[in-house]
Enzyme design. Structure first.
Site, PDB file in Angstrom:
ATOM      1  N   GLU A  88     -33.616 -24.533 -64.005  1.00 50.79           N
ATOM      2  CA  GLU A  88     -34.958 -24.417 -64.590  1.00 50.79           C
ATOM      3  C   GLU A  88     -35.577 -25.786 -64.867  1.00 50.79           C
ATOM      4  O   GLU A  88     -36.797 -25.934 -64.858  1.00 50.79           O
ATOM      5  CB  GLU A  88     -34.895 -23.597 -65.876  1.00 50.79           C
TER       6      GLU A  88
ATOM      7  N   GLU B 124     -28.348 -28.628 -73.729  1.00 49.73           N
ATOM      8  CA  GLU B 124     -28.665 -28.965 -72.340  1.00 49.73           C
ATOM      9  C   GLU B 124     -28.949 -30.463 -72.276  1.00 49.73           C
ATOM     10  O   GLU B 124     -29.909 -30.934 -72.872  1.00 49.73           O
ATOM     11  CB  GLU B 124     -29.898 -28.195 -71.857  1.00 49.73           C
TER      12      GLU B 124
ATOM     13  N   ASP C 159     -32.095 -15.012 -75.726  1.00 45.72           N
ATOM     14  CA  ASP C 159     -32.521 -16.398 -75.533  1.00 45.72           C
ATOM     15  C   ASP C 159     -32.909 -17.070 -76.843  1.00 45.72           C
ATOM     16  O   ASP C 159     -33.199 -16.423 -77.847  1.00 45.72           O
ATOM     17  CB  ASP C 159     -33.707 -16.417 -74.567  1.00 45.72           C
TER      18      ASP C 159
ATOM     19  N   GLU D 256     -25.554 -19.945 -71.161  1.00 53.56           N
ATOM     20  CA  GLU D 256     -26.236 -21.109 -70.583  1.00 53.56           C
ATOM     21  C   GLU D 256     -25.489 -22.360 -71.039  1.00 53.56           C
ATOM     22  O   GLU D 256     -24.439 -22.678 -70.500  1.00 53.56           O
ATOM     23  CB  GLU D 256     -27.706 -21.142 -70.977  1.00 53.56           C
TER      24      GLU D 256
END
Length: 663
Positions: A470, A176, A415, A464
């Protein structure tokens, strides 16, 4: 069976340019003859790529180095085989029903029982190694060069490393990050970036680097090459020792890695190295390269796989009001989420972190009566998904999947993997396969970018590998710019678990990062458009039931947007500035348009509509949306295929429409 494939193979020399000389040179052209691959086998194997008169890749070395000294790609070519392929793939849970799979292929067989396959499509190129050896292989490393002719600019997301006990591992990352826009010569040395990355050439042409069909092998990072205008592949070495730690002790940090990147069987296909080529930016919004290159479905019965939307708890911090019970991780709260989902045609709810003990996925916390929640949801025609850390799930895979499947759970959000070394890639395949055996769907959060696993195991809904909504809970990056970038780059790899749907919307001046009552950057119409724009077969509603019930018009629109489609059209777009997409489901079209922080006007040509009369329900930025991001206008218009609609978007704005036939 949805995944049956009709295949036409034509062998011959007539429509594929192929020649061999003493130094073993070969050429391959795309079906439209715009893209050309040149392959040279002379003291190693090199390939180069040209689009018409523009050199995309200069000669670039490709090789796989085995333990013991053998180098795949350095040997002698013993034979070559050209093929023309023209087939249609019936896609499942995708952005279109039919994927055109048309390409020219060249297979080079080498002495030593291995070879390389090259493919040229009209929208890109790819190659992969394959081996036919009896004994298992130890892969010391792989050479994958991407040498460019000029010092072009590149959109590149660097790794964001995680630490444990002061130890540093460059390959332990969340995948990310935002994109740096720099010249190739300015790419930071001694670090890596994760794919896809996008290189900006000249005259609007762009080239994206990624990979496909990653199985039993580490993912490919990219780092600065030996020359200023080059990049090269980089691969995490196999983990030998790991330490449990991180968030709530859910993660496994690599403390020691091997001298090799993979150990694998001797007869196999290796991952595709992919170069997607576009003549204009909007083409990147509707590309199928990774899906085409993925292995076909391994699940025979797919009738139980049901994509859809989900009412989600974690982003909104369980903040519901106007109820007579204490909101939180408890049975009454989740029954409230179920009531909301049922009343608004939302297919699922998700119990995120906290429903079970952190390190033991089989120990449900006392405030949760899971069977009662599942039974109530079934009565209300709502599915229940559960969140789980990968490490607890890995340790009790069969017990957890079997138990919760029998209870009626529909799927798991898995996750905190945060790696893509060979061991972790194997975990993805194991969980996908095991979950399918128990009729369970999977959403990979804390994940590396998709490489086509969702085609191979269509019970895998989402990944993801994106800096999703988020992050507004704790940081303040430029989200409208990022939102307008990822459809052209990250979405090339596959679906994204971005989790849109914020009902508190703010302009640049008023935005604050707030963990418990978060807001989005940009406008309400921007958020609504994301449900059309972003590919996500399992798409979350990030905000709380209370917020959605206070905004029934927006909620009804979100609920009306499907999560998979029959057809997709790229309408317009420019990387990091704006994007516009139209998608068809049955007889209804959905259009999503977003912009960065620059206010913008676009014209939407409705010529994609078939003949007839239509009605369009439109959500657009209100006149004061630049001051109050929640300001929007809903209007209903009579439209037809001869019309053009003007979209006037505020700073950080958007435009969304549902267009359906009327008598």
């Amino acid at each position: 069976m949805k995944n049956k494939i009709s295949l036409l193979i034509i062998l011959g020399m007539s429509s594929i340019l192929l020649y061999a000389q003493k130094n073993q040179n070969f050429s391959l052209s795309s079906p439209d003859d715009k893209i050309h691959i040149s392959v040279v086998s002379d003291e190693g194997l090199k390939w180069s790529v040209r689009h018409e008169n523009l050199q995309i890749l200069a000669p670039s070395t490709i090789a796989i180095k085995l333990a013991g000294g053998e180098v795949l790609g350095a040997g002698k070519i013993t034979s070559s085989k050209p093929q023309n392929i023209n087939r249609k793939i019936e896609a499942l849970n995708y952005k279109k029903e039919i994927v055109e799979d048309v390409y020219h292929q060249l297979t080079l067989n080498f002495k030593g029982s291995y070879g390389v396959i090259f493919r040229a499509y009209n929208d890109g190129v790819a190659y992969r190694f394959f081996t036919n050896k009896k004994d298992s292989l130890t892969i010391e490393n792989e050479v994958a060069e991407f040498n460019f002719q000029e010092d072009y600019k590149v959109y590149i997301p660097y790794v964001n490393n995680e630490f444990e006990n002061g130890e540093y591992d460059m390959y332990q990352i969340s995948f990310e990050n935002t994109y740096d826009y720099v010249h190739l010569s300015e790419v930071v040395k001694d670090t890596a970036a994760f794919a896809p990355i996008l290189v900006e050439l000249v005259d609007g042409v762009k080239a994206a680097i990624t990979e496909a069909d990653l199985e039993s092998y580490p993912g490919m990072f990219l780092e600065r090459g030996e020359k200023d205008s080059s990049l090269k592949g980089d691969f995490a070495h196999y983990p030998l020792e790991e330490v449990q730690g991180g968030h709530n002790n859910l993660q496994s940090f690599v403390s020691k890695r091997a001298s090799y990147i993979a150990k694998t069987e001797g007869s196999r296909n290796f991952p595709w190295r992919v170069l997607i080529i576009s003549e204009e930016d909007k083409e990147l919004l509707n590309n199928d390269m990774v899906y085409r290159l993925a292995s076909p479905s391994r699940i025979k019965d797919v009738a139980w796989i049901k994509p859809g939307k989900v009412a989600w708890d974690w982003w909104n911090d369980w903040n519901i009001s106007n109820v007579d019970f204490r909101a939180g991780i408890n049975t009454k709260t989740y029954k409230h989420y179920i009531d909301f989902a049922s009343e608004n045609n939302i297919e699922n709810i998700l119990l995120d972190e906290g429903w079970a003990e952190s390190e033991d996925i089989m120990k449900v916390v006392p405030d949760i009566n899971l069977q009662e929640i599942i039974d109530y949801a079934e009565e209300m025609n709502v599915g229940v998904w559960l969140w789980g850390g990968w490490l607890p799930l890995d340790r009790k895979t069969d017990e957890a999947l079997s138990t919760y499947s029998k209870m009626g759970v529909k799927g798991f959000k898995v996750d905190f993997m945060d790696r893509d070394d060979q061991k972790m890639v194997n975990f993805y395949y194991k969980i996908a396969k095991k979950a399918a055996e128990y009729n369970l769907m999977i959403d990979f959060h804390g994940a590396y970018k998709p490489t086509g696993l969702q085609r191979t195991y269509p019970n895998v809904m989402n990944f993801e590998g994106v800096q999703g909504l988020e992050h507004v809970k704790w940081s303040n990056p430029d989200f409208p710019k990022y939102d307008s970038t990822i459809p052209f780059i990250r979405m090339l790899a596959g679906p994204i678990d971005y989790t849109p749907g914020a009902m508190r919307n703010a302009n640049k001046k008023n935005f604050r990062d707030i963990r418990s009552k978060p807001m989005s950057q940009g406008t309400r119409a921007h958020q609504l458009a994301l449900y059309v724009l972003y590919e996500a077969p399992f798409n979350m509603l990030a905000d709380s039931p209370t917020s959605y019930m206070e905004e029934p018009e927006s909620t009804k629109f979100i609920a009306s947007v499907p999560t998979t489609f029959d057809q997709t059209l790229a309408l317009d777009g420019e990387v990091s500035k704006y994007a516009a997409i139209a998608r068809l489901k049955e007889d209804t079209w959905y259009v999503g348009v977003i912009t960065d922080w620059d206010a913008r006007e676009l014209t939407i040509d409705l010529s994609f509509l078939p003949d007839g009369n239509y009605e369009a329900v439109i959500f657009k930025d209100g006149i004061n949306a630049d001051r109050d991001g929640t300001d929007y206008v809903r209007e209903v218009l009579k439209v037809n295929s001869g019309m053009e609609l003007q979209t006037k978007m505020a700073s950080g704005g958007g435009w969304a429409a549902r267009i359906y036939p009327v008598k």
